[in-house]
Write a protein that holds these residues in place. Structure first.
Motif, PDB file in Angstrom:
ATOM      1  N   ARG A  10      36.019  37.090  30.669  1.00 54.36           N
ATOM      2  CA  ARG A  10      37.176  37.058  31.575  1.00 54.36           C
ATOM      3  C   ARG A  10      37.629  35.634  31.897  1.00 54.36           C
ATOM      4  NH1 ARG A  10      38.306  42.068  33.538  1.00 54.36           N
ATOM      5  NH2 ARG A  10      36.677  43.665  33.254  1.00 54.36           N
ATOM      6  N   ARG A  14      41.239  34.323  30.974  1.00 53.92           N
ATOM      7  CA  ARG A  14      42.117  33.844  32.041  1.00 53.92           C
ATOM      8  C   ARG A  14      42.696  32.480  31.692  1.00 53.92           C
ATOM      9  NH1 ARG A  14      38.632  33.629  35.709  1.00 53.92           N
ATOM     10  NH2 ARG A  14      38.788  35.844  36.268  1.00 53.92           N
ATOM     11  N   SER A  15      41.882  31.599  31.141  1.00 50.45           N
ATOM     12  CA  SER A  15      42.367  30.269  30.753  1.00 50.45           C
ATOM     13  C   SER A  15      43.430  30.365  29.658  1.00 50.45           C
ATOM     14  CB  SER A  15      41.198  29.398  30.277  1.00 50.45           C
ATOM     15  OG  SER A  15      40.268  29.188  31.306  1.00 50.45           O
ATOM     16  N   GLY A  17      45.279  32.998  28.957  1.00 50.13           N
ATOM     17  CA  GLY A  17      46.455  33.659  29.504  1.00 50.13           C
ATOM     18  C   GLY A  17      47.307  32.716  30.333  1.00 50.13           C
ATOM     19  N   ASP A  18      46.650  31.896  31.173  1.00 51.58           N
ATOM     20  CA  ASP A  18      47.400  30.939  32.002  1.00 51.58           C
ATOM     21  C   ASP A  18      48.149  29.932  31.144  1.00 51.58           C
ATOM     22  OD1 ASP A  18      46.500  32.212  34.257  1.00 51.58           O
ATOM     23  OD2 ASP A  18      44.908  30.749  34.690  1.00 51.58           O
ATOM     24  N   ALA A  19      47.493  29.445  30.079  1.00 49.23           N
ATOM     25  CA  ALA A  19      48.143  28.467  29.199  1.00 49.23           C
ATOM     26  C   ALA A  19      49.355  29.073  28.507  1.00 49.23           C
ATOM     27  CB  ALA A  19      47.149  27.951  28.161  1.00 49.23           C
ATOM     28  N   ARG A  21      51.130  31.733  29.578  1.00 50.98           N
ATOM     29  CA  ARG A  21      52.162  32.029  30.587  1.00 50.98           C
ATOM     30  C   ARG A  21      52.930  30.774  30.968  1.00 50.98           C
ATOM     31  NH1 ARG A  21      47.701  35.048  32.579  1.00 50.98           N
ATOM     32  NH2 ARG A  21      47.981  37.305  32.225  1.00 50.98           N
ATOM     33  N   ASP A  22      52.233  29.647  31.054  1.00 46.47           N
ATOM     34  CA  ASP A  22      52.903  28.390  31.382  1.00 46.47           C
ATOM     35  C   ASP A  22      53.953  28.025  30.338  1.00 46.47           C
ATOM     36  OD1 ASP A  22      51.428  28.109  33.662  1.00 46.47           O
ATOM     37  OD2 ASP A  22      49.960  26.711  32.799  1.00 46.47           O
ATOM     38  N   GLU A  23      53.792  28.529  29.116  1.00 48.60           N
ATOM     39  CA  GLU A  23      54.744  28.243  28.047  1.00 48.60           C
ATOM     40  C   GLU A  23      55.782  29.350  27.880  1.00 48.60           C
ATOM     41  OE1 GLU A  23      54.940  25.412  26.388  1.00 48.60           O
ATOM     42  OE2 GLU A  23      53.332  24.673  27.685  1.00 48.60           O
ATOM     43  N   HIS A  29      45.883  41.489  29.141  1.00 47.86           N
ATOM     44  CA  HIS A  29      44.478  41.233  28.813  1.00 47.86           C
ATOM     45  C   HIS A  29      43.670  42.515  28.889  1.00 47.86           C
ATOM     46  CE1 HIS A  29      40.290  39.916  30.276  1.00 47.86           C
ATOM     47  NE2 HIS A  29      40.307  39.822  28.963  1.00 47.86           N
ATOM     48  N   SER A 181      54.055  42.420  32.060  1.00 49.85           N
ATOM     49  CA  SER A 181      52.777  42.968  31.619  1.00 49.85           C
ATOM     50  C   SER A 181      52.484  44.236  32.405  1.00 49.85           C
ATOM     51  CB  SER A 181      51.659  41.944  31.850  1.00 49.85           C
ATOM     52  OG  SER A 181      51.465  41.731  33.244  1.00 49.85           O
ATOM     53  N   ASP A 184      52.257  43.747  36.229  1.00 54.17           N
ATOM     54  CA  ASP A 184      53.412  43.286  37.002  1.00 54.17           C
ATOM     55  C   ASP A 184      54.050  44.435  37.780  1.00 54.17           C
ATOM     56  OD1 ASP A 184      53.194  40.665  36.189  1.00 54.17           O
ATOM     57  OD2 ASP A 184      54.463  40.959  34.420  1.00 54.17           O
TER      58      ASP A 184
END
Length: 301
Positions: A10, A14-15, A17-19, A21-23, A29, A181, A184
């Motif tokens: 997880r 999470r890392s 996914g965050d990267a 999403r930032d793009e 997941h 997703s 959301d």
């Protein structure tokens, strides 16, 4: 664009996914192959990241399964255990588009995802265009007449989905699937609000690409530059008069100049009443000339 991450770690998921999403990517997941199977059956993913060692099996077996079922989405293997050359070759031969080892640079991960997303269109121009608007998927930049147009992530995502299908209707459901997703919380009018704001950005930048609503179905991106030219309808009376004149000309009853007069009268720029009047006058002159040549009297009443 929507990405599925299949990884039971997880913190790592999470890392990643965050990267992503930032793009500007939308990320789902799941932690097991069974859940991945369900997710891929209901959502149209643009790319999939899958670990090999999962609680219910080898991710590579699932990759083979997806390829046999016809899933053509780019798939990247993300693993920390099986890192030999043989394993990488096995993964690529099984249908994976890339094979990465943990831990990896998140910047490199995003770059590799973008790279595999470009491959289906490798023979085409990577920059998408509609009218004077361009979208560069590599840097996710919208340009109007060469000038960058700054928009929030959500409006940019909507625009990307529309310009990738420019000229075709994109349903509200497709837009929702590409924007949100499973986790959301989506309001009933979220897409309408996004479309409204996107239109505001395009209009404010003098873009010739417009978003048209197809009532009850969805939206379509169209360009004013590509719109068909609308020619005013020629009055039926003028067409009938022209047909009569042509018939008379074939019998030798209409002078040759009459044809050019009729052609001029059918100029779409002229008023319908003018067209009818000109053709009627030309026919009257023609009929008079024909009657005089045949020695007949022309009725005046």
């Amino acid at each position: 664009m929507r990405i599925l991450v299949v990884d039971d770690n997880r913190a790592c998921a999470r890392s990643m996914g965050d990267a992503l999403r930032d793009e500007g990517f939308v990320v789902d997941h799941v932690t097991a192959l069974e859940d991945a199977r369900d997710a891929a059956s209901v959502a149209p993913y643009d790319a999939i990241l899958v670990d090999r060692l999962l609680p219910d099996g080898d991710g590579l077996d699932w990759v083979r399964e997806q390829r046999r079922s016809g899933n053509t989405a780019p798939i990247l293997i993300i693993t920390a255990e099986r890192d030999s050359v043989d394993h990488r070759v096995e993964g690529l031969n099984a249908g994976a588009d890339d094979y990465m080892l943990k831990p990896m640079s998140l910047e490199e991960l995003v770059a590799r995802v973008r790279a595999v997303l470009r491959r289906p269109a490798s023979t085409l121009d990577l920059v998408l265009r509609s009218g004077n608007v361009e979208f560069d998927p590599t840097i996710r930049e919208v340009r109007v007449a060469g000038k960058a147009l700054r928009m929030p992530r959500r409006e940019t995502c909507i625009f990307e989905m529309l310009i990738r299908r420019a000229g075709k209707t994109v349903t509200k459901g497709v837009l929702e699937e590409g924007l949100y997703s499973f986790e959301d919380d989506v309001s009933s009018n979220a897409i309408e609000v996004g479309i409204y704001r996107l239109r505001g950005h395009l209009m404010g930048s003098s873009a010739t690409a417009k978003v048209r609503t197809v009532r009850g179905i969805g939206y379509v991106l169209e360009s004013e530059d590509d719109a068909p030219i609308e020619v005013p309808e020629v009055p039926k009376a003028a067409l009938l008069a022209a047909q009569v004149a042509i018939a008379m000309s074939a019998d030798g009853g209409a002078p040759t100049p009459l044809i050019s007069v009729i052609a001029a009268s059918l100029d779409p720029a002229s008023q319908p009443e003018t067209q009818v009047a000109v053709v009627a006058a030309a026919l009257a002159v023609s009929m008079t000339q024909k009657a005089e040549e045949e020695g007949k009297a022309v009725p005046t009443g």
